[in-house]
Motif scaffolding. Structure first.
Motif, mmCIF file in Angstrom:
data_model
loop_
_atom_site.group_PDB
_atom_site.id
_atom_site.type_symbol
_atom_site.label_atom_id
_atom_site.label_comp_id
_atom_site.label_asym_id
_atom_site.label_seq_id
_atom_site.Cartn_x
_atom_site.Cartn_y
_atom_site.Cartn_z
ATOM 1 N N LYS A 14 51.363 29.870 18.336
ATOM 2 C CA LYS A 14 52.274 30.897 18.860
ATOM 3 C C LYS A 14 52.113 32.185 18.061
ATOM 4 C CE LYS A 14 57.235 31.960 19.250
ATOM 5 N NZ LYS A 14 57.213 32.530 20.607
ATOM 6 N N GLY A 15 51.909 33.304 18.760
ATOM 7 C CA GLY A 15 51.766 34.601 18.115
ATOM 8 C C GLY A 15 50.375 34.889 17.578
ATOM 9 N N LYS A 16 49.479 33.917 17.664
ATOM 10 C CA LYS A 16 48.120 34.094 17.144
ATOM 11 C C LYS A 16 47.101 34.360 18.248
ATOM 12 C CE LYS A 16 48.960 30.847 13.330
ATOM 13 N NZ LYS A 16 48.494 29.598 12.669
ATOM 14 N N MET A 17 47.558 34.312 19.516
ATOM 15 C CA MET A 17 46.634 34.360 20.630
ATOM 16 C C MET A 17 46.473 35.756 21.214
ATOM 17 S SD MET A 17 45.672 31.265 20.728
ATOM 18 C CE MET A 17 44.650 31.500 22.185
ATOM 19 N N GLY A 18 45.279 36.001 21.748
ATOM 20 C CA GLY A 18 45.010 37.199 22.522
ATOM 21 C C GLY A 18 44.622 36.798 23.933
ATOM 22 N N TYR A 19 44.812 37.707 24.904
ATOM 23 C CA TYR A 19 44.563 37.389 26.311
ATOM 24 C C TYR A 19 43.800 38.532 26.976
ATOM 25 C CZ TYR A 19 48.157 34.056 25.075
ATOM 26 O OH TYR A 19 48.860 33.063 24.430
ATOM 27 N N ALA A 20 42.867 38.165 27.836
ATOM 28 C CA ALA A 20 42.043 39.153 28.533
ATOM 29 C C ALA A 20 41.783 38.681 29.953
ATOM 30 C CB ALA A 20 40.716 39.357 27.797
ATOM 31 N N HIS A 21 41.294 39.587 30.784
ATOM 32 C CA HIS A 21 40.895 39.211 32.136
ATOM 33 C C HIS A 21 39.772 38.182 32.068
ATOM 34 C CE1 HIS A 21 42.769 42.512 34.742
ATOM 35 N NE2 HIS A 21 43.264 42.660 33.527
ATOM 36 N N MET A 22 39.649 37.374 33.104
ATOM 37 C CA MET A 22 38.567 36.395 33.174
ATOM 38 C C MET A 22 37.227 37.136 33.082
ATOM 39 S SD MET A 22 38.684 33.056 33.551
ATOM 40 C CE MET A 22 37.794 31.606 34.176
ATOM 41 N N PRO A 23 36.266 36.610 32.329
ATOM 42 C CA PRO A 23 34.973 37.286 32.177
ATOM 43 C C PRO A 23 34.247 37.471 33.508
ATOM 44 C CG PRO A 23 35.243 35.587 30.516
ATOM 45 C CD PRO A 23 36.360 35.404 31.501
ATOM 46 N N VAL A 24 33.437 38.528 33.591
ATOM 47 C CA VAL A 24 32.735 38.870 34.828
ATOM 48 C C VAL A 24 31.254 39.089 34.548
ATOM 49 C CG1 VAL A 24 34.776 39.890 35.906
ATOM 50 C CG2 VAL A 24 33.245 41.330 34.533
ATOM 51 N N GLU A 37 61.879 40.263 35.707
ATOM 52 C CA GLU A 37 62.912 41.249 35.421
ATOM 53 C C GLU A 37 63.956 40.721 34.434
ATOM 54 O OE1 GLU A 37 64.388 41.969 39.308
ATOM 55 O OE2 GLU A 37 62.556 42.962 40.025
ATOM 56 N N ILE A 38 63.819 39.452 34.022
ATOM 57 C CA ILE A 38 64.769 38.844 33.091
ATOM 58 C C ILE A 38 64.428 39.306 31.674
ATOM 59 C CG2 ILE A 38 65.667 36.673 32.167
ATOM 60 C CD1 ILE A 38 64.813 35.341 34.801
ATOM 61 N N PRO A 39 65.343 39.961 30.987
ATOM 62 C CA PRO A 39 65.037 40.516 29.653
ATOM 63 C C PRO A 39 64.509 39.471 28.680
ATOM 64 C CG PRO A 39 67.127 41.379 30.465
ATOM 65 C CD PRO A 39 66.711 40.309 31.433
ATOM 66 N N GLU A 40 65.117 38.287 28.670
ATOM 67 C CA GLU A 40 64.685 37.249 27.732
ATOM 68 C C GLU A 40 63.253 36.800 28.020
ATOM 69 O OE1 GLU A 40 69.182 36.648 28.301
ATOM 70 O OE2 GLU A 40 67.445 37.210 29.523
ATOM 71 N N TYR A 41 62.906 36.720 29.305
ATOM 72 C CA TYR A 41 61.546 36.312 29.649
ATOM 73 C C TYR A 41 60.548 37.417 29.320
ATOM 74 C CZ TYR A 41 57.474 34.754 32.252
ATOM 75 O OH TYR A 41 56.200 34.377 32.589
ATOM 76 N N LYS A 42 60.907 38.649 29.611
ATOM 77 C CA LYS A 42 60.016 39.771 29.318
ATOM 78 C C LYS A 42 59.685 39.824 27.827
ATOM 79 C CE LYS A 42 60.870 43.738 31.368
ATOM 80 N NZ LYS A 42 61.615 44.900 31.902
ATOM 81 N N GLU A 43 60.672 39.495 27.001
ATOM 82 C CA GLU A 43 60.434 39.498 25.552
ATOM 83 C C GLU A 43 59.570 38.305 25.137
ATOM 84 O OE1 GLU A 43 62.955 39.294 21.337
ATOM 85 O OE2 GLU A 43 64.017 39.461 23.258
ATOM 86 N N ALA A 44 59.901 37.126 25.649
ATOM 87 C CA ALA A 44 59.182 35.907 25.247
ATOM 88 C C ALA A 44 57.756 35.897 25.767
ATOM 89 C CB ALA A 44 59.934 34.674 25.737
ATOM 90 N N ALA A 45 57.539 36.480 26.946
ATOM 91 C CA ALA A 45 56.228 36.420 27.594
ATOM 92 C C ALA A 45 55.478 37.743 27.510
ATOM 93 C CB ALA A 45 56.407 36.021 29.062
ATOM 94 N N ALA A 46 55.857 38.589 26.577
ATOM 95 C CA ALA A 46 55.268 39.927 26.490
ATOM 96 C C ALA A 46 53.756 39.888 26.288
ATOM 97 C CB ALA A 46 55.923 40.703 25.353
ATOM 98 N N ALA A 47 53.261 38.841 25.639
ATOM 99 C CA ALA A 47 51.829 38.772 25.329
ATOM 100 C C ALA A 47 50.973 38.476 26.541
ATOM 101 C CB ALA A 47 51.587 37.703 24.252
ATOM 102 N N TYR A 48 51.552 37.785 27.543
ATOM 103 C CA TYR A 48 50.715 37.319 28.656
ATOM 104 C C TYR A 48 51.262 37.602 30.049
ATOM 105 C CZ TYR A 48 54.086 33.457 28.433
ATOM 106 O OH TYR A 48 55.238 32.720 28.396
ATOM 107 N N ALA A 49 52.555 37.855 30.184
ATOM 108 C CA ALA A 49 53.112 38.079 31.522
ATOM 109 C C ALA A 49 52.509 39.301 32.210
ATOM 110 C CB ALA A 49 54.633 38.193 31.448
ATOM 111 N N PRO A 50 52.375 40.442 31.533
ATOM 112 C CA PRO A 50 51.802 41.617 32.224
ATOM 113 C C PRO A 50 50.374 41.380 32.715
ATOM 114 C CG PRO A 50 52.947 42.290 30.235
ATOM 115 C CD PRO A 50 52.849 40.797 30.177
#
Length: 454
Positions: free
Chosen positions: A297-307, A368-381
């Protein structure tokens, strides 16, 4: 997405006799099918589902539903993905009625709805304003619709993304951009690969929903696909050979040991336990990697699927809850399905299990749920971005005569995909050559494609 009506028949295989029986079934449950869950009536609902973390959370929370609905018991039957598909397909197609609620994918829903194997949920959902059917995310609502009728509702929706351990890559001086190529990812995996940690973990377990889920997207971004626009199979082509050879070479150089034993759950565990540095797979995995009990948790990075040759290569998928037409507990089943896919259930998961564990990609309001937006900030967008960017009508370089990314939406594909996945797994495990594997797969695919020409 409106699909034109046409007869949908499965190809050769063990389910032929069951499907023949099902051809006479109707999508409308008769009046004597039994409502279930009436006053003073004890009802047991049998729910078949996949062995994924989000479904296990639903099983943990089922007591909340049972306590609020005295007399109703929900019996979960949890299976691995391939076993689930085989068991549910056999039961629903034959009308045996073993399951009252089934977990099915975006591949099955429109075909089974057209065949009359599932209850049309549209009237009940639209009549219930508290359920707010319009809040379902449009992409996943569309893939569960046939002839403007909703035959399943999404429990969670996903695309696919690249997940990587930032600490490991930073230590090695490796940088991953937001839109990497497969060549860049393979090079990075090789650089961080050690005896104790694989540079990358990828699915290799045979199955059209196992190995071929990510591998089909690799083929598509390399310029290949299963069929051309006239249903001619295009498996035995340079593009396929290049993609399959690349996949195997990457695993040989930097992958996990014995990749043909790995699918979603195995790679998830490998990343959590520090046995793999990267993983390209379902975006829903990010919520599990960022869960409170996750070691990374907190150590991961996320990117689009490779192309390679396409702008995007993520898939579009949803695991959904549907009600077989053969159930004798339609009303009770519908009540549970509505609960498990409701806004209230999202809140329940967040409050009881954790906001990072909330089923993603199913409802607009979740984001739109504030708690989810905070918890999922690394990957939801990035999940929403990819789901909105992929093109299921033409995910590869060339046009295709079906709608779907990591699968071909014809009934025969389940059998063809499974057999071809075994052939490719044999190649990955050095039991056959790439030419032999693709040659045999070409013949299987062409037989299925011939049924759809014209």
């Amino acid at each position: 997405m409106r699909r034109t009506k046409r007869a949908l028949t499965f190809g050769a295989g063990a389910l032929a006799s069951a499907l023949a029986l099902a051809a006479c079934s109707s999508g409308n449950v008769s009046s004597d099918s039994g409502s279930g869950g009436g006053d003073g009536e004890n009802v047991t609902l049998n729910l078949a589902t996949v062995n994924n973390g989000q479904m296990k959370d639903m099983e943990k929370l089922k007591s909340e539903y049972e306590d609020a609905n005295p007399g109703t018991t929900v019996n979960f039957q949890v299976m691995e993905e391939g076993d689930l598909r085989a068991a549910v397909t056999a039961d629903v197609a034959s009308g045996a009625g073993q399951y009252d609620i089934v977990t099915i994918g975006a591949y099955e829903t429109p075909q089974w709805g057209a065949n009359g194997w599932l209850v049309d949920l549209t009237p009940d959902l639209e009549a219930d304003s508290s359920y707010d059917v319009d809040d379902l995310l449009p992409p996943v609502r569309d893939v569960n619709t046939y002839d403007d009728k909703l035959y399943a509702v999404p429990f969670y929706g996903e695309s696919s993304i690249l997940m990587y351990n930032k600490e490991v890559l930073d230590k090695a001086g490796v940088t991953i951009g937001e839109n990497p190529t497969w060549q860049e990812v393979a090079a990075a995996a090789k650089q961080v690969n050690t005896k104790k940690m694989a540079g990358i973990c990828m699915r290799g377990k045979p199955g059209w929903g196992d190995l071929f889920a990510p591998l089909t997207t690799v083929v598509q971004t390399f310029g290949g696909n299963w069929y051309d626009n006239d249903w001619n199979a295009t498996v035995d082509t340079p593009q396929w050979k290049q993609a399959i050879t690349f996949y195997k070479t990457m695993l040989d150089d930097s992958g996990e040991a014995d990749p043909v034993s790995y699918s979603f759950n195995e790679c998830l565990t490998a990343l959590k336990e520090g046995k793999a540095a990267m993983w390209a797979d379902a975006s829903v995995a990010a919520s599990m990697l960022e869960a409170d009990d996750s070691p990374v948790k907190g150590k991961m990075g996320y990117a689009h699927m490779p192309v390679v040759e396409t702008q995007e290569s993520g898939w579009l998928w949803s695991w959904n809850l549907a009600i077989p037409s053969s159930t004798k507990q339609q009303d009770a089943a519908l009540k549970f399905v509505k609960w498990a896919t409701s806004k209230e259930y999202i809140e329940l998961v967040g409050n009881e299990i954790g906001w990072s564990n909330v089923p993603p990609g199913s409802r607009t309001s979740t984001y739109e749920i504030p708690e989810y937006k905070e918890a999922a900030a690394a990957y939801a967008p990035i999940t929403l971005d990819v789901m909105s960017s992929v093109n299921p009508k033409q995910p590869g370089v060339d046009p295709q005569p079906w709608v779907g990314i990591q699968y071909v939406s014809i009934p025969e594909f389940q059998d063809v995909g499974n057999q071809c996945a075994q052939l490719v797994a044999d190649y990955i495990a050095n039991r056959t050559s790439v030419d032999d594997a693709l040659g045999k797969c070409q013949s299987l695919a062409q037989k299925a494609g011939d049924a759809h020409k014209g």
